[in-house]
Enzyme design. Structure first.
Site, PDB file in Angstrom:
ATOM      1  N   GLU A 138       0.829  -1.205   0.000  1.00 25.87           N
ATOM      2  CA  GLU A 138       0.000   0.000   0.000  1.00 25.87           C
ATOM      3  C   GLU A 138       0.865   1.256   0.000  1.00 25.87           C
ATOM      4  O   GLU A 138       0.607   2.196  -0.755  1.00 25.87           O
ATOM      5  CB  GLU A 138      -0.906   0.019   1.239  1.00 25.87           C
ATOM      6  CG  GLU A 138      -1.888  -1.150   1.335  1.00 25.87           C
ATOM      7  CD  GLU A 138      -1.321  -2.348   2.084  1.00 25.87           C
ATOM      8  OE1 GLU A 138      -0.094  -2.593   2.003  1.00 25.87           O
ATOM      9  OE2 GLU A 138      -2.101  -3.044   2.761  1.00 25.87           O
ATOM     10  N   CYS A 140      -2.315  -4.014   7.112  1.00 25.89           N
ATOM     11  CA  CYS A 140      -1.843  -4.114   8.489  1.00 25.89           C
ATOM     12  C   CYS A 140      -2.242  -2.841   9.247  1.00 25.89           C
ATOM     13  O   CYS A 140      -2.770  -1.895   8.662  1.00 25.89           O
ATOM     14  CB  CYS A 140      -0.328  -4.320   8.521  1.00 25.89           C
ATOM     15  SG  CYS A 140       0.609  -2.810   8.214  1.00 25.89           S
TER      16      CYS A 140
HETATM   17 ZN    ZN Z   1       0.983  -2.696   5.909  1.00 31.78          ZN
END
Ligand code: ZN
Ligand code: ZN
Lengths: 334, 199
Positions: free
Chosen positions: B76, B106
């Site tokens: 990301e 995450c």
């Molecule tokens: Zn991450």
């Protein structure tokens, strides 16, 4: 030797939820017991009464002293595990009616993790307690001076950031063994037009670039054909039950590579945001010292306690309030 | 060595006649292709694409933690940096973007996406160890975080394919594990030896 306990720390440890927990109790059946009968009663308790893991950490017998001498109490079991009638029946079946007279008593529900909790909770009913030495945070006055200098440097970097029109947050990453600053940086989100250029992320990126250069030169000198760093699996995914292979990766933590801040300290003027806090987990930071709390998005005490969260695979000690009166209040996300 | 996964990814990438496939599945297929690229480069196979106004892919990224020696270089963040580095877009573009990522973001990325005020996130499989949008925390919709609006996040798009890539990656790592570990140990020992003898 100087008396370390006498030193007043210029910062506070940011405790985990467990360390901050107040007394919560749970009901148990207890009974007075004659000293001569304790062996027989304990055997009955162990073999015939419902056991609970939470009772492993408390003592089975306590001694209550009074004017006439002392009385022994035996802890039988949790009230939640058997009804009073059923327990009475059980006692009758084993011919202990004349020996045991049941009453309900309260003991602490959770095991204490700090000495303060232990001393308070132990008064209800004696607990087996061994203090975890890793929780202990003592500093010599020399060490505090070193730490203070690093924090002063972080504040200086925040000042530089402000003078450039940036969000005034500064930080330094230090190798405490060598007392050496590895990298320093400040927030650059304004000039870079990038909302994620926070001081902490900038600093981690710098350490990574430094490590990468170092590793490349080692690899070049050793085996020019092969260039590899340690591997990270942190973007993942499964528990080790699902994928036993994961453990192999975790065991590689001893080498360098992506766990690049292992054993390092970071000094940052403001509490890292949730993103930066988790970036410190991914980098395996050693310790964090920060000044002001971040009431907008703090990840190390204010909103979350990422440094002590039980589900995360790396924990670190965090200290706050360091030189906070010298740090500007910041009402924005940092 | 990775032919099974490649074939699967290629199959789902080519098969335009798939029935019942939503637009989200179509974009997730693109994310899977990027994840396969990570796998082929010895990185944890996670990939993502940012889609502008539900139509155009404006950037993609994959895990690069090993190549960069940096445990924070997740798919990301890689994609976000590549989008902003073109100078074609400013950071408010993300308010019009939907993210498709093969694995649940995450905790770090989940709040990063919130700071960017992302419009919507779709992911493949859950991230049991670090997931910030449901598995460990629910950062995407935590009402206590007031600076940036919450965003909707939904998983399960090509979940099995995402998991299969990861599984293959770890099986391969396990095979290479022993040799690799010895190699790194050797490098580090040699390095500290050099450092000591220089003093
Ligand atoms: Zn991450
Ligand atoms: Zn931050």
């Amino acid at each position: 030797m100087e008396d370390e306990s006498a030193i007043i720390l210029p910062f506070r440890k940011v405790p985990s939820d467990e360390e901050e927990r107040g007394l919560e109790t749970v009901d148990v059946y207890i009974s007075d017991v004659e000293p001569a009968e304790t062996g027989r009663v304990l055997k009955f308790v162990q073999i015939h009464c419902p056991q609970a893991e939470s009772l492993d950490r408390v003592k089975r017998i306590r001694k209550v002293t009074h004017d006439q001498g002392f009385t022994l109490n035996v802890l039988i079991c949790l009230t939640s595990s058997i009804t009073l009638d059923n327990l009475k029946l059980l006692i009758k079946q084993h011919d202990l009616e004349s020996i045991l007279s049941l009453r309900i008593h309260q003991i602490s529900k959770y095991p204490p993790v700090t000495r303060v909790q232990f001393e308070e909770w132990n008064r209800l009913w004696p607990i087996n307690f061994r203090e975890d030495p890793r929780r202990d945070s003592r500093f010599s006055s020399e060490e505090i001076e070193l730490l203070r200098n690093h924090m002063i440097r972080a504040i200086k970097l925040a000042d530089i950031a402000r003078s450039k029109g940036e969000v005034p947050v500064g930080c330094v990453i230090v190798d405490p063994e060598k007392a050496e600053i590895m990298c320093e940086s400040h927030d650059t989100r304004t000039s870079s037009n990038h909302p994620l250029k926070h001081a902490v992320l900038n600093c981690i990126n710098q350490v990574a670039m430094f490590e990468k250069t170092k590793l490349n030169s080692i690899n070049d000198s050793l085996t020019p054909k092969k260039r590899k760093a340690d591997k990270s699996d942190d973007q993942l995914a499964f528990s080790s039950d699902t994928l036993p292979e994961l453990n192999i990766l975790e065991n590689k933590e001893n080498s360098a590579g992506v766990y690049l801040c292992k054993g390092y300290d970071i000094f940052v003027t403001h509490e890292p945001c949730i993103t930066c806090s988790m970036a410190l987990v991914h980098s395996r930071i050693g310790r964090v010292f920060y000044g002001r709390s971040n009431n907008a998005s703090g990840g190390l005490g204010s909103y979350y306690k990422i440094h002590t969260h039980h589900a995360l695979n790396h924990h670190f000690k965090t200290f706050n309030g360091f030189l906070e009166d010298q740090i500007e209040m910041l009402m924005i996300d940092c | 060595m990775n032919s099974d996964t490649s074939q699967t990814i290629t199959r789902i990438a080519d098969d335009s006649e798939m029935i019942d496939e939503t637009i989200h599945h179509k974009f997730m297929r693109q994310a899977l292709i990027i994840a396969q690229e990570a796998y082929d480069s010895q990185e944890v196979p996670v990939g993502c694409v940012f889609v502008l106004d539900g139509e155009t892919i404006i950037g993609s990224g994959r895990n690069r933690t090993n190549e960069t020696c940096n445990g924070t270089r997740h798919a990301e963040l890689e994609a976000v940096d590549s989008i902003l580095s073109t100078n074609k877009y400013t950071s408010d573009i993300f308010r019009r973007c939907t993210l498709y990522v093969t694995v649940e973001p995450c905790v770090m990325c989940a709040y990063a996406l919130r700071q960017l005020e992302i419009k919507h996130v779709y992911y493949g499989c859950a991230n049991e160890r670090f997931g910030g949008t449901g598995s460990i925390f629910e950062i995407h919709q935590d009402p206590n975080l007031k600076l940036h609006p919450p965003y909707p996040c939904e998983g399960g798009y090509y979940r099995e394919e995402s998991i299969m890539l990861l599984r293959k990656f770890f099986v391969r790592e396990n095979e290479n594990g022993k040799l690799f570990f010895l190699y790194i140990n050797y490098v580090m020992k040699f390095y500290s030896y050099c450092m000591r003898s220089m003093k």
